[in-house]
Design a protein around this motif. Sequence first.
Motif, mmCIF file in Angstrom:
data_model
loop_
_atom_site.group_PDB
_atom_site.id
_atom_site.type_symbol
_atom_site.label_atom_id
_atom_site.label_comp_id
_atom_site.label_asym_id
_atom_site.label_seq_id
_atom_site.Cartn_x
_atom_site.Cartn_y
_atom_site.Cartn_z
ATOM 1 N N ARG A 26 5.915 27.727 47.362
ATOM 2 C CA ARG A 26 5.117 26.981 46.377
ATOM 3 C C ARG A 26 3.733 26.661 46.926
ATOM 4 N NH1 ARG A 26 7.739 22.371 46.247
ATOM 5 N NH2 ARG A 26 6.232 21.497 47.693
ATOM 6 N N THR A 27 3.673 26.245 48.187
ATOM 7 C CA THR A 27 2.392 25.939 48.823
ATOM 8 C C THR A 27 1.511 27.183 48.889
ATOM 9 O OG1 THR A 27 3.393 24.184 50.143
ATOM 10 C CG2 THR A 27 1.286 25.058 50.907
ATOM 11 N N MET A 28 2.091 28.313 49.295
ATOM 12 C CA MET A 28 1.298 29.548 49.389
ATOM 13 C C MET A 28 0.838 30.030 48.010
ATOM 14 S SD MET A 28 2.872 31.776 52.528
ATOM 15 C CE MET A 28 4.564 31.809 51.978
ATOM 16 N N ARG A 29 1.694 29.865 46.987
ATOM 17 C CA ARG A 29 1.259 30.232 45.625
ATOM 18 C C ARG A 29 0.110 29.348 45.173
ATOM 19 N NH1 ARG A 29 5.298 29.152 41.954
ATOM 20 N NH2 ARG A 29 6.648 28.376 43.554
ATOM 21 N N SER A 30 0.153 28.064 45.507
ATOM 22 C CA SER A 30 -0.922 27.156 45.095
ATOM 23 C C SER A 30 -2.234 27.471 45.815
ATOM 24 C CB SER A 30 -0.523 25.696 45.343
ATOM 25 O OG SER A 30 -0.537 25.403 46.724
ATOM 26 N N ARG A 31 -2.126 28.110 46.980
ATOM 27 C CA ARG A 31 -3.317 28.512 47.736
ATOM 28 C C ARG A 31 -3.726 29.953 47.441
ATOM 29 N NH1 ARG A 31 -1.494 25.576 53.387
ATOM 30 N NH2 ARG A 31 -1.738 23.468 52.594
ATOM 31 N N ASN A 32 -3.072 30.547 46.442
ATOM 32 C CA ASN A 32 -3.385 31.881 45.941
ATOM 33 C C ASN A 32 -3.183 32.992 46.981
ATOM 34 O OD1 ASN A 32 -4.051 33.561 43.818
ATOM 35 N ND2 ASN A 32 -6.226 33.540 44.298
ATOM 36 N N HIS A 33 -2.128 32.865 47.791
ATOM 37 C CA HIS A 33 -1.779 33.934 48.727
ATOM 38 C C HIS A 33 -1.209 35.113 47.935
ATOM 39 C CE1 HIS A 33 -2.225 32.059 52.722
ATOM 40 N NE2 HIS A 33 -1.986 30.931 52.074
ATOM 41 N N PRO A 34 -1.512 36.333 48.311
ATOM 42 C CA PRO A 34 -0.959 37.495 47.612
ATOM 43 C C PRO A 34 0.560 37.541 47.725
ATOM 44 C CG PRO A 34 -2.723 38.157 49.107
ATOM 45 C CD PRO A 34 -2.446 36.713 49.371
ATOM 46 N N ASP A 35 1.200 38.171 46.736
ATOM 47 C CA ASP A 35 2.656 38.285 46.721
ATOM 48 C C ASP A 35 3.191 38.932 47.994
ATOM 49 O OD1 ASP A 35 2.693 37.149 44.220
ATOM 50 O OD2 ASP A 35 2.944 39.054 43.151
ATOM 51 N N THR A 36 2.527 39.977 48.450
ATOM 52 C CA THR A 36 3.006 40.689 49.641
ATOM 53 C C THR A 36 2.928 39.809 50.888
ATOM 54 O OG1 THR A 36 0.821 41.681 49.904
ATOM 55 C CG2 THR A 36 2.489 43.000 48.789
ATOM 56 N N THR A 37 1.902 39.009 50.996
ATOM 57 C CA THR A 37 1.775 38.094 52.137
ATOM 58 C C THR A 37 2.903 37.073 52.108
ATOM 59 O OG1 THR A 37 -0.612 38.370 52.204
ATOM 60 C CG2 THR A 37 0.275 36.393 53.261
ATOM 61 N N ARG A 38 3.105 36.485 50.948
ATOM 62 C CA ARG A 38 4.172 35.492 50.816
ATOM 63 C C ARG A 38 5.522 36.103 51.170
ATOM 64 N NH1 ARG A 38 3.417 34.871 45.265
ATOM 65 N NH2 ARG A 38 5.612 34.315 45.170
ATOM 66 N N TYR A 39 5.780 37.289 50.648
ATOM 67 C CA TYR A 39 7.055 37.956 50.894
ATOM 68 C C TYR A 39 7.245 38.220 52.392
ATOM 69 C CZ TYR A 39 10.771 41.427 50.767
ATOM 70 O OH TYR A 39 11.934 42.104 50.981
ATOM 71 N N ASN A 40 6.235 38.788 53.040
ATOM 72 C CA ASN A 40 6.348 39.109 54.470
ATOM 73 C C ASN A 40 6.495 37.862 55.327
ATOM 74 O OD1 ASN A 40 6.255 41.904 54.156
ATOM 75 N ND2 ASN A 40 4.026 41.901 54.104
#
Length: 181
Positions: A26-40
């Motif tokens: 949730r934190t990474m989505r709110s900071r607009n991290h790409p899906d691939t970054t979040r997944y990895n």
Amino acid sequence: MTALNVAKVFEGLPRVWAGFLQDWDRTMRSRNHPDTTRYNYELAAAQLARYQKEHSPDIDSDAAADDPTLVAKGQVEAFQAWVVETRSASTTLNMHKALQQFFKWLVIDEEEADRSRWTAPASPRPSRSSSRCSAMSTPRRSSTCVRERPSRTCATTRSSPAVVKTVRPVGSSILTPGRRS
């Protein structure tokens, strides 16, 4: 872009690990991290949790397998050594960077873990097994590649920048015509 199914990463994890990873997502989505970054990033943390439960030789790994705030530096180093043995040095380096971000978030943003309990282990060294430079078709003879421009793909540019050969007519200026310094 199709969103990666990040929820699959959480399957089979202890409830506390899954909760922290969902909060981190949730934190990474709110900071607009790409899906691939979040997944990895989340995959690396989930693999650490699974390693603590299934492969860790450490006596204290049972507690760390249930709660990420109890993971110690030595346990992360043992995980990194295991990843080097089972995968590659570059995979280990990527996981190291992901775990660095996870524990930074856990300590600073969430204030859940004690900073002194988890200090970042040293970054794993990339593998130097290739005898060829990716920028050249001949075996590497020196520690520097000769290219038209620097490249991040050249293994030797990690330690020293690529040499750039530039030929200028005698008396020419590097300033653009019409501009004076």
